[in-house]
Structures are given as C-alpha cells and as structure tokens.
Scaffold this motif. Structure first.
Motif, PDB file in Angstrom:
ATOM      1  N   LEU A 180       0.937  -4.053 -13.406  1.00 38.90           N
ATOM      2  CA  LEU A 180       0.502  -4.807 -12.239  1.00 38.90           C
ATOM      3  C   LEU A 180      -0.068  -6.401 -12.283  1.00 38.90           C
ATOM      4  O   LEU A 180       0.145  -7.209 -11.423  1.00 38.90           O
ATOM      5  CB  LEU A 180      -0.689  -4.000 -11.308  1.00 38.90           C
ATOM      6  CG  LEU A 180      -0.144  -2.512 -10.858  1.00 38.90           C
ATOM      7  CD1 LEU A 180      -1.270  -1.936 -10.290  1.00 38.90           C
ATOM      8  CD2 LEU A 180       1.058  -2.840  -9.653  1.00 38.90           C
ATOM      9  N   LEU A 181      -0.389  -6.405 -13.657  1.00 38.71           N
ATOM     10  CA  LEU A 181      -1.149  -7.812 -13.600  1.00 38.71           C
ATOM     11  C   LEU A 181      -0.209  -8.949 -13.373  1.00 38.71           C
ATOM     12  O   LEU A 181      -0.604 -10.085 -12.808  1.00 38.71           O
ATOM     13  CB  LEU A 181      -1.916  -7.811 -15.048  1.00 38.71           C
ATOM     14  CG  LEU A 181      -3.209  -7.144 -14.968  1.00 38.71           C
ATOM     15  CD1 LEU A 181      -3.812  -7.117 -16.290  1.00 38.71           C
ATOM     16  CD2 LEU A 181      -4.281  -8.076 -14.158  1.00 38.71           C
ATOM     17  N   PRO A 182       0.852  -8.731 -14.180  1.00 38.14           N
ATOM     18  CA  PRO A 182       1.987  -9.874 -13.932  1.00 38.14           C
ATOM     19  C   PRO A 182       2.301 -10.129 -12.520  1.00 38.14           C
ATOM     20  O   PRO A 182       2.741 -11.369 -11.943  1.00 38.14           O
ATOM     21  CB  PRO A 182       3.235  -9.389 -14.740  1.00 38.14           C
ATOM     22  CG  PRO A 182       2.564  -8.559 -15.698  1.00 38.14           C
ATOM     23  CD  PRO A 182       1.594  -7.759 -14.851  1.00 38.14           C
ATOM     24  N   GLU A 223      -4.421  -9.690 -21.586  1.00 38.53           N
ATOM     25  CA  GLU A 223      -5.240  -8.788 -22.832  1.00 38.53           C
ATOM     26  C   GLU A 223      -6.712  -8.884 -22.435  1.00 38.53           C
ATOM     27  O   GLU A 223      -7.346  -7.791 -22.458  1.00 38.53           O
ATOM     28  CB  GLU A 223      -4.960  -9.406 -24.068  1.00 38.53           C
ATOM     29  CG  GLU A 223      -5.857  -8.623 -25.274  1.00 38.53           C
ATOM     30  CD  GLU A 223      -5.703  -9.366 -26.620  1.00 38.53           C
ATOM     31  OE1 GLU A 223      -6.109  -8.842 -27.518  1.00 38.53           O
ATOM     32  OE2 GLU A 223      -5.023 -10.420 -26.610  1.00 38.53           O
ATOM     33  N   ASN A 224      -7.356 -10.016 -21.950  1.00 36.34           N
ATOM     34  CA  ASN A 224      -8.618 -10.093 -21.481  1.00 36.34           C
ATOM     35  C   ASN A 224      -9.018  -9.501 -20.257  1.00 36.34           C
ATOM     36  O   ASN A 224     -10.035  -8.823 -20.257  1.00 36.34           O
ATOM     37  CB  ASN A 224      -9.012 -11.542 -21.554  1.00 36.34           C
ATOM     38  CG  ASN A 224      -9.219 -12.425 -22.717  1.00 36.34           C
ATOM     39  OD1 ASN A 224      -9.324 -11.547 -23.712  1.00 36.34           O
ATOM     40  ND2 ASN A 224      -9.159 -13.533 -23.060  1.00 36.34           N
ATOM     41  N   LEU A 225      -8.090  -9.650 -19.187  1.00 34.11           N
ATOM     42  CA  LEU A 225      -8.349  -8.798 -18.004  1.00 34.11           C
ATOM     43  C   LEU A 225      -8.151  -7.199 -18.344  1.00 34.11           C
ATOM     44  O   LEU A 225      -9.095  -6.410 -17.725  1.00 34.11           O
ATOM     45  CB  LEU A 225      -7.452  -9.154 -16.957  1.00 34.11           C
ATOM     46  CG  LEU A 225      -7.457 -10.579 -16.305  1.00 34.11           C
ATOM     47  CD1 LEU A 225      -6.130 -10.822 -15.741  1.00 34.11           C
ATOM     48  CD2 LEU A 225      -8.652 -10.658 -15.348  1.00 34.11           C
ATOM     49  N   ILE A 226      -7.491  -6.774 -19.220  1.00 27.08           N
ATOM     50  CA  ILE A 226      -7.322  -5.479 -19.517  1.00 27.08           C
ATOM     51  C   ILE A 226      -8.669  -4.802 -20.101  1.00 27.08           C
ATOM     52  O   ILE A 226      -9.214  -3.832 -19.931  1.00 27.08           O
ATOM     53  CB  ILE A 226      -6.085  -5.169 -20.113  1.00 27.08           C
ATOM     54  CG1 ILE A 226      -4.894  -5.228 -19.371  1.00 27.08           C
ATOM     55  CG2 ILE A 226      -6.138  -3.509 -20.816  1.00 27.08           C
ATOM     56  CD1 ILE A 226      -3.502  -5.027 -20.036  1.00 27.08           C
ATOM     57  N   ASN A 237       0.886  -1.426  -0.021  1.00 28.09           N
ATOM     58  CA  ASN A 237      -0.219  -0.060   0.132  1.00 28.09           C
ATOM     59  C   ASN A 237       0.814   1.283   0.124  1.00 28.09           C
ATOM     60  O   ASN A 237       0.414   2.458  -0.370  1.00 28.09           O
ATOM     61  CB  ASN A 237      -0.898   0.052   1.214  1.00 28.09           C
ATOM     62  CG  ASN A 237      -0.227   0.106   2.478  1.00 28.09           C
ATOM     63  OD1 ASN A 237       0.734  -0.870   2.763  1.00 28.09           O
ATOM     64  ND2 ASN A 237      -0.740   0.827   3.571  1.00 28.09           N
ATOM     65  N   LEU A 238       2.278   1.041   0.467  1.00 28.09           N
ATOM     66  CA  LEU A 238       2.956   2.300   0.301  1.00 28.09           C
ATOM     67  C   LEU A 238       3.649   2.453  -1.128  1.00 28.09           C
ATOM     68  O   LEU A 238       4.309   3.515  -1.253  1.00 28.09           O
ATOM     69  CB  LEU A 238       4.295   2.163   1.322  1.00 28.09           C
ATOM     70  CG  LEU A 238       3.480   2.074   2.982  1.00 28.09           C
ATOM     71  CD1 LEU A 238       4.789   1.913   3.853  1.00 28.09           C
ATOM     72  CD2 LEU A 238       2.498   3.039   3.333  1.00 28.09           C
ATOM     73  N   LEU A 239       3.602   1.495  -2.086  1.00 29.94           N
ATOM     74  CA  LEU A 239       4.075   1.748  -3.234  1.00 29.94           C
ATOM     75  C   LEU A 239       3.591   2.763  -4.104  1.00 29.94           C
ATOM     76  O   LEU A 239       2.329   2.877  -3.932  1.00 29.94           O
ATOM     77  CB  LEU A 239       3.963   0.252  -3.810  1.00 29.94           C
ATOM     78  CG  LEU A 239       5.021  -0.727  -3.079  1.00 29.94           C
ATOM     79  CD1 LEU A 239       4.853  -1.991  -4.147  1.00 29.94           C
ATOM     80  CD2 LEU A 239       6.437  -0.315  -3.331  1.00 29.94           C
ATOM     81  N   LYS A 240       4.192   3.217  -5.258  1.00 30.41           N
ATOM     82  CA  LYS A 240       3.674   4.307  -5.960  1.00 30.41           C
ATOM     83  C   LYS A 240       2.875   3.660  -7.149  1.00 30.41           C
ATOM     84  O   LYS A 240       2.658   2.406  -7.114  1.00 30.41           O
ATOM     85  CB  LYS A 240       4.698   4.586  -7.007  1.00 30.41           C
ATOM     86  CG  LYS A 240       5.522   5.914  -6.138  1.00 30.41           C
ATOM     87  CD  LYS A 240       6.617   6.421  -7.033  1.00 30.41           C
ATOM     88  CE  LYS A 240       5.711   7.200  -8.329  1.00 30.41           C
ATOM     89  NZ  LYS A 240       7.046   7.911  -9.264  1.00 30.41           N
ATOM     90  N   ALA A 241       1.499   4.403  -7.305  1.00 28.68           N
ATOM     91  CA  ALA A 241       0.581   3.625  -8.325  1.00 28.68           C
ATOM     92  C   ALA A 241       1.314   3.280  -9.544  1.00 28.68           C
ATOM     93  O   ALA A 241       2.035   3.850 -10.087  1.00 28.68           O
ATOM     94  CB  ALA A 241      -0.590   4.587  -8.484  1.00 28.68           C
ATOM     95  N   GLU A 242       0.922   1.923 -10.040  1.00 29.04           N
ATOM     96  CA  GLU A 242       1.353   1.573 -11.467  1.00 29.04           C
ATOM     97  C   GLU A 242      -0.015   1.277 -12.266  1.00 29.04           C
ATOM     98  O   GLU A 242      -0.802   1.065 -11.873  1.00 29.04           O
ATOM     99  CB  GLU A 242       2.227   0.222 -11.345  1.00 29.04           C
ATOM    100  CG  GLU A 242       3.547   0.255 -10.577  1.00 29.04           C
ATOM    101  CD  GLU A 242       4.588   0.878 -11.513  1.00 29.04           C
ATOM    102  OE1 GLU A 242       4.215   1.079 -12.661  1.00 29.04           O
ATOM    103  OE2 GLU A 242       5.704   1.154 -11.120  1.00 29.04           O
ATOM    104  N   THR A 243       0.267   1.349 -13.531  1.00 30.22           N
ATOM    105  CA  THR A 243      -0.591   0.932 -14.644  1.00 30.22           C
ATOM    106  C   THR A 243      -1.014  -0.509 -14.517  1.00 30.22           C
ATOM    107  O   THR A 243      -0.328  -1.406 -13.913  1.00 30.22           O
ATOM    108  CB  THR A 243      -0.001   1.386 -16.085  1.00 30.22           C
ATOM    109  OG1 THR A 243       0.996   0.255 -16.268  1.00 30.22           O
ATOM    110  CG2 THR A 243       0.381   2.647 -16.290  1.00 30.22           C
ATOM    111  N   ILE A 244      -2.553  -0.859 -14.808  1.00 32.95           N
ATOM    112  CA  ILE A 244      -2.860  -2.144 -14.920  1.00 32.95           C
ATOM    113  C   ILE A 244      -1.951  -2.939 -15.561  1.00 32.95           C
ATOM    114  O   ILE A 244      -1.771  -4.216 -15.272  1.00 32.95           O
ATOM    115  CB  ILE A 244      -4.308  -2.114 -15.418  1.00 32.95           C
ATOM    116  CG1 ILE A 244      -5.179  -3.492 -15.046  1.00 32.95           C
ATOM    117  CG2 ILE A 244      -4.444  -1.623 -17.027  1.00 32.95           C
ATOM    118  CD1 ILE A 244      -5.263  -3.726 -13.800  1.00 32.95           C
TER     119      ILE A 244
END
Length: 229
Positions: A24-26, A181-184, A14-21
């Motif tokens: 993050l998925l891997p 791809e399907n999750l995105i 929760n302390l990490l910087k936000a990352e794109t989807i």
C-alpha cells in the motif's frame, strides 16, 4: 465541494480488499499530489466494547524513524533541573514563571513535560491544558525527573496512542518523503506497542478490528495485518 485534484484520486477504495502495508505504501505516496509534504496517517479501530468494561489505551511510543515533524517542547521544572532541560534541546524552560504564562493562555508549544515536584502546581491548570491534550501524564513519560530522556524522546519522534470513546485511534507515523523501509519500521513499532498493551488488558478476541492508511489529503485503504492483536 471536492477539488479537481481530489476528483482525480481513486474512488471507492474502501471497497477494495485489504493489502499489506508493503503493497500500500507506493500507492499512498502516488496519491500524495499536493504541493506540501503530506503525512502518512493510520486510522485504527480497536475492539473496545467489552461486556465488563471498555478498553482505553493511552501510552507513548518512540518511532524509530521519527515523525518528520519539528516538535516544540516546553518543560516546567525546579531551578536545579532547568539546565538539563535546556541542554537537552527544550524550546521553553521555566518554573513558576512558565506556569503563570500558561495560566494566561500562552500555549506556544506542542508538548509539555513536568518534573514530579512541580506537577502539583501545574495540575491546577487542567482546564487549560486538558482540552488541548497538553497535560503531562506519568504514563506517557511526560511527568518525570529524567528530563534529559523525556525531552530527547519528544524531539526524536515520540507520539501518543489514545483511543476515543468509539475505539478510534488516529495518528501520523511519518511523511511522504520517508523511505518505505522507515515507514514500515514505524508501523511495526506501533503494532508491537499495541500488542504489549493487549497483554495488560482483559479482552476477548483481537484488540485491533481494522486498520486504514491514508495521506493527509488522500484516500484511505484497508491494511491487511500479518497477525492479529
């Protein structure tokens, strides 16, 4: 007490910087270390505290890649519509007889669809269906005379978007086994649906404050959105 498996997961994410989807998925999938097929979940906090009114979102979204879950669908309909329901793949179909079973506590289904003419009878069971989140609603497409499409949508991966009083909106949008791809595709469809909802609301500022992603038994990470809605 935390399990040995959980203790091996990354800490203080929760302390990490936000990352794109996409990034993050891997990571999320790598953290899926249980023996069952974990779901991939979103926790969305919306800006529901407005000066004049609270923002309440309740709508349905058809996920293009489905949910990966088998949904048991029940349909309450007049006799003329019951064949459509059965042919569309509904698991339970009935009229007054099915209403009576529900009245007696038989709730062995995940989603309930009702035709408009039968809704008056079914609405009397609000105390039974309401707390379970099973009461059909026209806004969600579950009170309709187009039974064929309603059943197919429910089976294909239609989910409900609904926030609680604190503005939290939680949902699963696929499985670990899904391709990135399907999750995105599912993720983007959810954001597009919320963007459409925003256009119908009187709201100051962004609709979404924060988005977090996790797996069923994993830890969460903050998602960086490409655009604010």
């Amino acid at each position: 007490m935390k399990s040995k498996r959980y203790k091996k997961l990354p800490e203080k994410t929760n302390l990490l910087k936000a990352e794109t989807i996409n990034n993050l998925l891997p990571i999320i999938k790598k953290n899926c270390t249980t023996k069952f097929g974990e779901s991939i979940d979103l926790s969305i906090l919306i800006n529901n505290k407005q000066k004049k009114n609270e923002i309440n979102i309740r709508t349905a979204v058809n996920l293009p890649s489905g949910t990966g879950k088998k949904i048991k669908v029940a349909v309450v309909a007049e006799e003329a519509k019951q064949k459509d329901a059965k042919d569309s793949g509904a698991d339970l179909v009935g009229g007054d007889d099915l209403i009576e079973k529900i009245k007696n506590g038989e709730l062995n289904f995940d989603k309930l669809i009702c035709t408009t003419s039968m809704m008056l009878k079914l609405s009397k069971l609000g105390k039974i269906l309401g707390p379970k989140g099973l009461m059909p609603n026209p806004k969600l497409g579950t009170v309709t005379d187009n039974i064929i499409d309603a059943v197919k949508n429910a089976k294909a991966g239609q989910i409900e978007l609904k926030n609680d009083k604190d503005g939290n909106l939680g949902l699963s949008f696929g499985k670990k086994s899904f391709s990135d791809e399907n999750l995105i595709k599912n993720f983007n469809t959810i954001l597009e649906t919320l963007e459409k909802e925003k256009s119908n609301l009187t709201i100051k500022g962004d609709l979404i404050k924060h988005v977090y992603i996790s797996s069923t038994m994993g830890v969460s990470y903050k998602v960086k959105l490409s655009k604010n809605i």
